[in-house]
Design an enzyme around this catalytic site. Structure first.
Site, PDB file in Angstrom:
ATOM      1  N   THR A  87       0.856  -1.197   0.000  1.00  0.00           N
ATOM      2  CA  THR A  87       0.000   0.000   0.000  1.00  0.00           C
ATOM      3  C   THR A  87       0.885   1.238   0.000  1.00  0.00           C
ATOM      4  O   THR A  87       1.004   1.936  -0.977  1.00  0.00           O
ATOM      5  CB  THR A  87      -0.974   0.076   1.195  1.00  0.00           C
ATOM      6  OG1 THR A  87      -1.843  -1.067   1.203  1.00  0.00           O
ATOM      7  CG2 THR A  87      -1.863   1.324   1.073  1.00  0.00           C
ATOM      8  N   TRP A 129      -0.008 -10.275   2.209  1.00  0.00           N
ATOM      9  CA  TRP A 129      -0.471  -9.434   1.103  1.00  0.00           C
ATOM     10  C   TRP A 129       0.060  -9.964  -0.233  1.00  0.00           C
ATOM     11  O   TRP A 129      -0.592  -9.831  -1.246  1.00  0.00           O
ATOM     12  CB  TRP A 129       0.003  -8.002   1.309  1.00  0.00           C
ATOM     13  CG  TRP A 129      -1.006  -7.078   1.910  1.00  0.00           C
ATOM     14  CD1 TRP A 129      -1.535  -5.975   1.320  1.00  0.00           C
ATOM     15  CD2 TRP A 129      -1.606  -7.151   3.209  1.00  0.00           C
ATOM     16  NE1 TRP A 129      -2.430  -5.358   2.167  1.00  0.00           N
ATOM     17  CE2 TRP A 129      -2.495  -6.063   3.338  1.00  0.00           C
ATOM     18  CE3 TRP A 129      -1.477  -8.039   4.285  1.00  0.00           C
ATOM     19  CZ2 TRP A 129      -3.247  -5.836   4.487  1.00  0.00           C
ATOM     20  CZ3 TRP A 129      -2.215  -7.811   5.427  1.00  0.00           C
ATOM     21  CH2 TRP A 129      -3.093  -6.733   5.525  1.00  0.00           C
ATOM     22  N   ASN A 171      -4.686 -11.107   1.469  1.00  0.00           N
ATOM     23  CA  ASN A 171      -5.432  -9.869   1.533  1.00  0.00           C
ATOM     24  C   ASN A 171      -6.084  -9.511   0.201  1.00  0.00           C
ATOM     25  O   ASN A 171      -5.412  -9.313  -0.818  1.00  0.00           O
ATOM     26  CB  ASN A 171      -4.511  -8.720   1.964  1.00  0.00           C
ATOM     27  CG  ASN A 171      -5.264  -7.406   2.111  1.00  0.00           C
ATOM     28  OD1 ASN A 171      -6.058  -7.252   3.032  1.00  0.00           O
ATOM     29  ND2 ASN A 171      -5.032  -6.474   1.196  1.00  0.00           N
ATOM     30  N   GLU A 172      -7.407  -9.443   0.221  1.00  0.00           N
ATOM     31  CA  GLU A 172      -8.213  -8.920  -0.884  1.00  0.00           C
ATOM     32  C   GLU A 172      -7.859  -9.508  -2.248  1.00  0.00           C
ATOM     33  O   GLU A 172      -7.736  -8.808  -3.249  1.00  0.00           O
ATOM     34  CB  GLU A 172      -8.128  -7.388  -0.894  1.00  0.00           C
ATOM     35  CG  GLU A 172      -8.719  -6.778   0.379  1.00  0.00           C
ATOM     36  CD  GLU A 172      -8.722  -5.276   0.418  1.00  0.00           C
ATOM     37  OE1 GLU A 172      -8.085  -4.649  -0.457  1.00  0.00           O
ATOM     38  OE2 GLU A 172      -9.339  -4.698   1.333  1.00  0.00           O
ATOM     39  N   GLU A 255     -10.927  -6.065   8.294  1.00  0.00           N
ATOM     40  CA  GLU A 255     -10.378  -4.737   8.013  1.00  0.00           C
ATOM     41  C   GLU A 255     -11.545  -3.793   7.894  1.00  0.00           C
ATOM     42  O   GLU A 255     -12.531  -4.067   7.225  1.00  0.00           O
ATOM     43  CB  GLU A 255      -9.530  -4.704   6.740  1.00  0.00           C
ATOM     44  CG  GLU A 255      -8.895  -3.317   6.504  1.00  0.00           C
ATOM     45  CD  GLU A 255      -8.083  -3.255   5.224  1.00  0.00           C
ATOM     46  OE1 GLU A 255      -7.257  -4.167   4.993  1.00  0.00           O
ATOM     47  OE2 GLU A 255      -8.279  -2.299   4.450  1.00  0.00           O
TER      48      GLU A 255
END
Length: 441
Positions: A87, A129, A171-172, A255
């Site tokens: 990020t 991630w 993550n996502e 989250e």
């Protein structure tokens, strides 16, 4: 005279009657177990915190993790670093090759140690991630990746005496059912009791499809310990289906947050903490991020509960989001039970949740009146073996932060409060809450 006044102003009198809420706080009523409020240190969001000098670094950490002091976070989660830009920067890998193992790179180990030192009962989580290029010959969902996660958890234990209580898939990114089962199998083969959280998707990714997949696949359902999704209230709309609530698995907002620590962000958080349970029976909420320790020129600036991104000056900012979080974390602990009959919405706008201790008659009620336009009254009726001792009242608003504003004594098992709009209240029979007085340079 009062009767004549009500006749002459009948609509106003009716409105006042409607806006008085009655809450039956019954200690014998059903409800799920609170699993905690936490923060997600990931995407390099905590990078600059380690560079602060003392005493300021310890003051910031106290605001975040020390019980009955500041935000008192109960459920921190860290990124399993992999040298990818996740990020606002890159968090380092503990295995840059199959033969490389280094459990001292980066700052997440240090951050978990600091959190644990302040609260030995804190619950630690982890989530990947990305992955180094050698993993699975370029395929994330592989035995290499399952081993990589297990090595991270084992390294935390061996090198830092830290127990990672839960870990996610990725993550996502869309999950792979075979990998979910493989990761569970690899964790258990290593003798680990770490819970598996699945699958950290946000609303546009059809985040609840794991519920249908578990219903069709008993082995998958057995592999998943917790169903975790990101932002289950998208733009004010609840995404949680009834099938998720009925699945029998704990539900987490793994989250969440408004990405602002100012009063506007604090208002949003107050509603998130209450309404995640009210609307979705979510029993744990993890905010990204606990602290803004990255530069403002990077993506999503200012996401933290507090600001600490100028280590050369020692300066930091304690924002209202710290104290709104404290209204839940300083008045209830993981293992406390919600009382569903005493959780709901106020007649004059706002929400409330009530929790009880599993070992005593203590209880707490957390109330937000963010959208209310006028003052309103709430009557409480205490039953089911709960304490009828003095209840302490704390309040946070735009003009005051985490103040003990008084006490109420039940009369015949009941009492009444008048609540101001745009405020957060905690009502409790417990003691020991505190507001830190450390100030930054």
């Amino acid at each position: 005279i009062i009767a004549l006044f009500c006749i002459l102003t009948l609509p106003a009198c009716e409105r006042r009657r409607e806006e008085e809420t009655k809450v039956n706080v019954d200690g014998q009523g059903p409800g799920r177990s609170l699993e905690g409020i936490g923060g997600v240190s990931a995407g390099a969001s905590s990078r600059m915190l380690m560079d602060y000098t003392e005493p300021y670094r310890s003051q910031i950490l106290d605001y975040l993790f020390k019980p009955h002091y500041g935000a008192s976070l109960q459920l921190p989660k860290v990124e399993i670093g992999s040298d990818v830009n996740s990020t606002d920067g890159s968090e380092p890998s503990h295995m840059r090759s199959r033969t490389d193992e280094n459990y001292n790179r980066g700052y997440e180990w240090w951050l978990m140690e600091q959190a644990k030192a302040r609260n030995p009962n804190i619950i630690l989580g982890s989530l990947a991630w990305g992955a180094p290029g050698w993993i699975g010959n370029g395929h994330f969902y592989s035995l290499d990746m399952a081993d990589y996660v297990v090595k991270f958890i084992e390294g935390a234990r061996k090198a830092h005496a830290l127990e990672i209580n839960d870990t996610g898939i990725r993550n996502e990114r869309k999950y792979d059912i075979s990998y979910v089962k493989l990761l569970n199998k690899t964790l258990r083969a290593g003798g680990l009791t770490t819970r598996l959280v699945c699958c950290d998707l946000y609303p546009a990714q059809h985040q609840w499809t794991i519920i249908d997949d578990m219903q069709d696949d008993p082995a998958l359902k057995a592999a998943v310990d917790v169903v975790g999704v990101h932002y289950p209230r998208e733009k004010g709309h609840v995404t949680t289906p009834r099938s998720a609530i009925d699945t029998g698995k704990p539900l987490w907002s793994s989250e969440d947050g408004p990405w602002h620590g100012d009063w506007k962000g604090a208002e949003a958080l107050a509603k998130i903490y209450n309404q995640n349970y009210l609307e979705s029976r979510v029993t744990a909420t993890e905010i990204w991020s606990p602290v803004t320790s990255y530069y403002d020129i990077l993506p999503i600036p200012g996401s933290g509960l507090m600001y600490a991104n100028t280590p050369w000056s020692g300066h930091y900012e304690v924002q209202p989001a710290i104290w709104v979080t404290a209204h839940t974390t300083q008045f209830s602990q993981p293992g406390w039970h919600y009382m569903d009959g005493a959780c709901g919405y106020l007649a004059g706008q706002g929400s409330y949740v009530s929790l009880r201790s599993p070992t005593s008659g203590d209880y707490s009620v957390i109330i937000e009146t963010i959208d209310a336009k006028e003052r309103q009254r709430v009557s409480f009726y205490i039953a089911g073996g709960l304490s009828e001792a003095v209840a302490h009242v704390w309040r946070t608003s735009a003009n005051s932060a985490f103040e003990h504003i008084g006490e109420v004594t039940p009369q015949n098992g009941s009492f009444r409060l008048t609540l101001d709009p745009d405020s957060v209240y905690s009502l409790t029979t417990t003691t020991g809450q505190g507001k830190v007085t450390a100030t930054p340079p």
